[in-house]
Design an enzyme around this catalytic site. Structure first.
Site, PDB file in Angstrom:
ATOM      1  N   SER A 120      10.055  -2.670  -1.107  1.00 54.90           N
ATOM      2  CA  SER A 120      10.545  -3.490  -2.219  1.00 54.90           C
ATOM      3  C   SER A 120       9.470  -3.757  -3.265  1.00 54.90           C
ATOM      4  O   SER A 120       9.779  -4.124  -4.393  1.00 54.90           O
ATOM      5  CB  SER A 120      11.090  -4.825  -1.702  1.00 54.90           C
ATOM      6  OG  SER A 120      10.040  -5.666  -1.276  1.00 54.90           O
ATOM      7  N   LYS A 158       7.021 -10.937  -2.042  1.00 59.26           N
ATOM      8  CA  LYS A 158       7.719 -10.770  -3.316  1.00 59.26           C
ATOM      9  C   LYS A 158       6.924 -11.442  -4.434  1.00 59.26           C
ATOM     10  O   LYS A 158       6.018 -12.243  -4.197  1.00 59.26           O
ATOM     11  CB  LYS A 158       9.114 -11.417  -3.260  1.00 59.26           C
ATOM     12  CG  LYS A 158      10.068 -10.828  -2.231  1.00 59.26           C
ATOM     13  CD  LYS A 158      10.575  -9.468  -2.640  1.00 59.26           C
ATOM     14  CE  LYS A 158      11.625  -8.963  -1.654  1.00 59.26           C
ATOM     15  NZ  LYS A 158      11.065  -8.665  -0.322  1.00 59.26           N
TER      16      LYS A 158
END
Length: 490
Positions: A120, A158
């Site tokens: 990601s 993230k």
């Protein structure tokens, strides 16, 4: 953190320097990556700013790998397990330790590392299997990459953004959706990325190798580009293992030669024992990709091979130096007019630069030769016998040293297996002729000379770039004749 392009350029520069011992030009980097020079310059400047490179402005081929990045001390930090760069996974429990360069850590604070699972964050250069180094802290700015704890038992990697009703954890992958949450706990901020465990091990190995290299350089410094006044065996014992690129030895031949009033001739078996010990120590200080050349009379080199070399090393070549001579003739046998040169290598990966020593083809109109020339061949390799005249008494390079090897011979040997800045160990300084060649070819050198008067000659020759009159053989002869003519006659 480097961008993928910056990392590729940095790796290319490292590899180029390792293979060539000097850095690529901006033009060469540009050709390799199909970039214009101005773009390459921007990347190099960025690598300088980030501490990966050093470069001396306005000078060609002066890019250096920064010691701050490559050779800094390793620091142990905990590797706490695996973190998701995708969907959250359970809170970390595993605990190991890893070593990372101190230069990759913040100057203050507590650090830990995590292994990445998922893709990601690939847009930030963080791939599956990479290791991220985290600075432990409870807060972060918008847009920073963090380790976030969700629901007290799930962690994810993230970019963090504060929203009106909570937080948005944004992946750096357009195929994945962000995570929205009202509450989370920031565990720390990513400060650097290490490419996979294999790369970390290679980095540690590289750092260790460079540390050893720096240590050797420090040990060599007192002797580099200097001539040690004393016995060569004493000097060899002061040198570290695997520290020189080439060795040239032209020892006393044990045939009664007098160096002024001094002779080093001894019992033959004692001489061979000494010769073996000299060669053992020489091979110890020779690098694995280095080359050793030992020049001597055939009998002496034959005993060295049979009693020592052939039992230890398989990569031995024997060359013959042929010369014309007006002395040593005997009615009972053919005149000896050659010496042998033993070429000893530790491995088949020895450095050898064919193009430095090629000679013109004898039959350049031959179809096969024309084909070779068309494909870039510069000529053929010299044969394993060499004809070079002895250094004549009237030669410009002739000193009062009794035994001199022609400079053309040693120049060929030095060129064959070294490039500028390589280190050549000349076991016996003698007249300084080999050291003069090293200096002219921009090779670094180490040498020893046991006789103070020859040591003085060498230093003068290297300092002045020529042989002063008082060290020339003809000057000594003329002076002696002049003194003889001034004696009273009875």
């Amino acid at each position: 953190m480097l961008t993928p392009k910056q990392k590729k350029i940095f790796e290319y520069i490292k590899k180029y320097i390792k293979e060539n011992d000097y850095s690529p030009s901006l033009e060469e980097i540009g050709r390799h990556f199909k970039l214009v020079k101005s773009t390459v310059h921007q990347h190099v400047e960025t690598l300088k700013e980030k501490g990966y490179l050093n470069k001396l402005d306005y000078q060609a081929r002066t890019i250096e790998i920064s010691e701050n990045k490559k050779y800094s001390d390793l620091v142990v930090i905990p590797l706490l397990g695996t973190i998701a760069a995708g969907q959250p996974i359970e809170a970390i429990e595993d605990k190991e330790i890893i070593e990372v360069p101190k230069s990759q850590l913040s100057k203050s604070g507590e650090h830990f590392a995590l292994k990445v699972s998922g893709d990601s964050m690939i847009g930030e250069g963080i791939s599956n299997g990479d290791i991220v180094v985290i600075r432990k802290q409870p807060t972060a700015e918008n847009g920073e990459t963090v380790v976030a704890l969700l629901n007290d038992n799930e962690v994810t990697l993230k970019k963090i953004y504060r929203e009106k009703n909570g937080f948005r954890l944004q992946p750096a992958n357009p195929n994945l959706k962000p995570i929205f949450t009202k509450e989370l706990a920031v565990q720390g901020k990513v400060i650097t990325v290490i490419r996979k465990f294999k790369e970390l091990k290679e980095l540690k190995k590289s750092i260790k190798t460079e540390e050893n290299k720096i240590k050797k350089e420090r040990e060599l410094e007192p002797y580099l580009n200097k001539v040690y006044l004393g016995d060569i065996m004493d000097l060899l014992k002061k040198l570290p293992d695997k520290c020189v690129d080439m060795i040239f030895g032209d020892p006393d031949y044990n045939v009664g030669i007098k160096y002024g009033a001094q002779t080093y001739t001894k019992n033959f078996d004692e001489y061979i024992d000494w010769y073996i010990e000299l060669t053992k120590e020489s091979m110890r200080v020779l690098k694995d990709d280095g080359n050793l050349f030992m020049l001597n009379y055939p009998k002496q080199n034959a005993h060295l091979r049979v009693r020592y070399l052939d039992n230890i090393y398989s990569l031995i070549n024997e060359y013959v130096w042929v010369y014309n001579t007006n002395v040593g003739h005997t009615p009972k046998r053919f005149t000896t007019a050659h010496r042998t040169i033993l070429h000893i290598r530790k491995t088949e990966k020895n450095k050898f630069y064919k193009d430095n020593i090629t000679v013109p083809y004898k039959n350049p109109t031959d179809k096969r030769i024309l084909h070779n020339l068309k494909n870039g061949s510069r000529g053929r390799m010299p044969y394993d016998w060499f004809y070079f005249d002895l250094v004549k008494n009237v030669s410009k390079e002739k000193t009062y040293h009794v035994c001199q090897i022609p400079q053309k011979l040693t120049e060929m040997l030095i060129k064959s297996c070294t490039i500028p800045n390589n280190i050549v160990l000349v076991l016996f300084g003698g007249s300084g002729s080999e050291l003069e060649i090293c200096k002219l070819l921009k090779r670094q050198y180490i040498s020893a000379e046991i006789d103070p008067k020859y040591h003085e000659l060498i230093l003068s020759r290297l300092k002045n770039g020529k042989i002063k009159e008082k060290y020339k053989l003809q000057f000594r002869k003329n002076k002696k004749e002049s003194q003889m003519s001034s004696l009273p006659l009875f």
